[in-house]
Design a protein around this motif. Sequence first.
Motif, PDB file in Angstrom:
ATOM      1  N   TYR A   1       0.807  -1.212   0.000  1.00 14.63           N
ATOM      2  CA  TYR A   1       0.000   0.000   0.000  1.00 14.63           C
ATOM      3  C   TYR A   1       0.843   1.265   0.000  1.00 14.63           C
ATOM      4  O   TYR A   1       0.306   2.360  -0.005  1.00 14.63           O
ATOM      5  CB  TYR A   1      -1.017  -0.043   1.152  1.00 14.63           C
ATOM      6  CG  TYR A   1      -1.988  -1.152   0.885  1.00 14.63           C
ATOM      7  CD1 TYR A   1      -2.995  -0.993  -0.067  1.00 14.63           C
ATOM      8  CD2 TYR A   1      -1.852  -2.388   1.503  1.00 14.63           C
ATOM      9  CE1 TYR A   1      -3.851  -2.025  -0.378  1.00 14.63           C
ATOM     10  CE2 TYR A   1      -2.708  -3.430   1.201  1.00 14.63           C
ATOM     11  CZ  TYR A   1      -3.699  -3.244   0.262  1.00 14.63           C
ATOM     12  OH  TYR A   1      -4.538  -4.275  -0.055  1.00 14.63           O
ATOM     13  N   ASP A   2       2.166   1.107  -0.001  1.00  9.50           N
ATOM     14  CA  ASP A   2       3.039   2.265  -0.187  1.00  9.50           C
ATOM     15  C   ASP A   2       3.259   2.541  -1.676  1.00  9.50           C
ATOM     16  O   ASP A   2       3.842   3.554  -2.040  1.00  9.50           O
ATOM     17  CB  ASP A   2       4.403   2.034   0.483  1.00  9.50           C
ATOM     18  CG  ASP A   2       4.269   2.048   1.996  1.00  9.50           C
ATOM     19  OD1 ASP A   2       3.240   2.553   2.486  1.00  9.50           O
ATOM     20  OD2 ASP A   2       5.167   1.547   2.679  1.00  9.50           O
TER      21      ASP A   2
ATOM     22  N   PRO B   1       2.615   3.761  -5.401  1.00 10.03           N
ATOM     23  CA  PRO B   1       1.752   4.815  -5.962  1.00 10.03           C
ATOM     24  C   PRO B   1       0.515   4.255  -6.668  1.00 10.03           C
ATOM     25  O   PRO B   1      -0.561   4.854  -6.592  1.00 10.03           O
ATOM     26  CB  PRO B   1       2.666   5.524  -6.972  1.00 10.03           C
ATOM     27  CG  PRO B   1       4.056   5.199  -6.534  1.00 10.03           C
ATOM     28  CD  PRO B   1       4.008   3.880  -5.839  1.00 10.03           C
TER      29      PRO B   1
ATOM     30  N   ALA C   1      -2.408   4.078  -4.382  1.00 12.62           N
ATOM     31  CA  ALA C   1      -2.690   5.251  -3.543  1.00 12.62           C
ATOM     32  C   ALA C   1      -4.193   5.527  -3.457  1.00 12.62           C
ATOM     33  O   ALA C   1      -4.712   5.868  -2.385  1.00 12.62           O
ATOM     34  CB  ALA C   1      -1.952   6.466  -4.087  1.00 12.62           C
TER      35      ALA C   1
ATOM     36  N   ARG D   1      -5.869   3.037  -1.160  1.00 15.78           N
ATOM     37  CA  ARG D   1      -5.516   3.339   0.227  1.00 15.78           C
ATOM     38  C   ARG D   1      -6.306   4.562   0.721  1.00 15.78           C
ATOM     39  O   ARG D   1      -6.822   4.568   1.840  1.00 15.78           O
ATOM     40  CB  ARG D   1      -4.006   3.604   0.309  1.00 15.78           C
ATOM     41  CG  ARG D   1      -3.574   3.874   1.709  1.00 15.78           C
ATOM     42  CD  ARG D   1      -2.082   4.088   1.813  1.00 15.78           C
ATOM     43  NE  ARG D   1      -1.763   4.289   3.214  1.00 15.78           N
ATOM     44  CZ  ARG D   1      -0.638   3.945   3.798  1.00 15.78           C
ATOM     45  NH1 ARG D   1       0.303   3.393   3.104  1.00 15.78           N
ATOM     46  NH2 ARG D   1      -0.442   4.158   5.077  1.00 15.78           N
ATOM     47  N   ALA D   2      -6.422   5.566  -0.159  1.00 17.07           N
ATOM     48  CA  ALA D   2      -7.168   6.775   0.217  1.00 17.07           C
ATOM     49  C   ALA D   2      -8.638   6.437   0.468  1.00 17.07           C
ATOM     50  O   ALA D   2      -9.278   7.000   1.363  1.00 17.07           O
ATOM     51  CB  ALA D   2      -7.038   7.827  -0.887  1.00 17.07           C
TER      52      ALA D   2
END
Length: 211
Positions: free
Chosen positions: A29-30, A32, A35, A38-39
Amino acid sequence: MSTDWRPPPPLPPSSPERVRGVLGGSLLYDQPALAAERARLEAFIAGPEPLGVEVGFDHGMRILERARRQPDWRWLGVEIRRARVDAAAPHAPENCLLWRADARAVFAALLPPGRVSLVEVYFPTPTENPRHLLWTPGFVDAVGRALAPEGRLVVVTDVEGLHEHVGALLQGWTEAEEPPAAGALSRRERVCRRDGLPVYRRCVSPPSVTR
Ligand SMILES: C[S@@+](CC[C@H](N)C(=O)[O-])C[C@H]1O[C@@H](n2cnc3c(N)ncnc32)[C@H](O)[C@@H]1O
């Protein structure tokens, strides 16, 4: 279902954020590319309502019914099988997010400390593959960190060896009263009830030392 399940040998230790064996890598989840996903999760759990999490919801009967009956909570379902998530997600009410992920990564890397009020794990897979094993000291620590002090963890299984294994990992946790029933049984729960199989349950609150 194996009745004489024993935990597979443990993998060598790793740092808490890097959980070995996790789908796609625990630092997934790091990246890009994820992203936005994850958001989406972070926006969902940011609300003021209590948060309940069901790990391995499969067809989603329990969590969908819980979310309908308890609209004043947010309900996060984490399931590793994409087809299950895709089938259940269109039925989710607004207070329920069904997310395709490995629960080990979600607890290790994404849930803020103390945010979760209830974690439910119904009939976790009695795997013999150490890379797929959910119930490790690292997972228990991560669940303990994510739970609020008065939060509860419920683990239900029909595999006696798994019940004993989880019990050993949860030494030092406090026995707690189970929350009200979800209003719907999980698929495996139905099978156990139909076939009269023994079902082992635990409901505990985290020890203060894990936060
Ligand atoms: C034995 S099934 C039980 C399903 C359902 N909870 C029930 O009671 O019928 C275990 C479920 O956990 C899911 N699962 C296994 N490991 C997982 C993980 N690390 N993260 C999220 N889900 C997982 C599996 O895909 C499966 O749906």
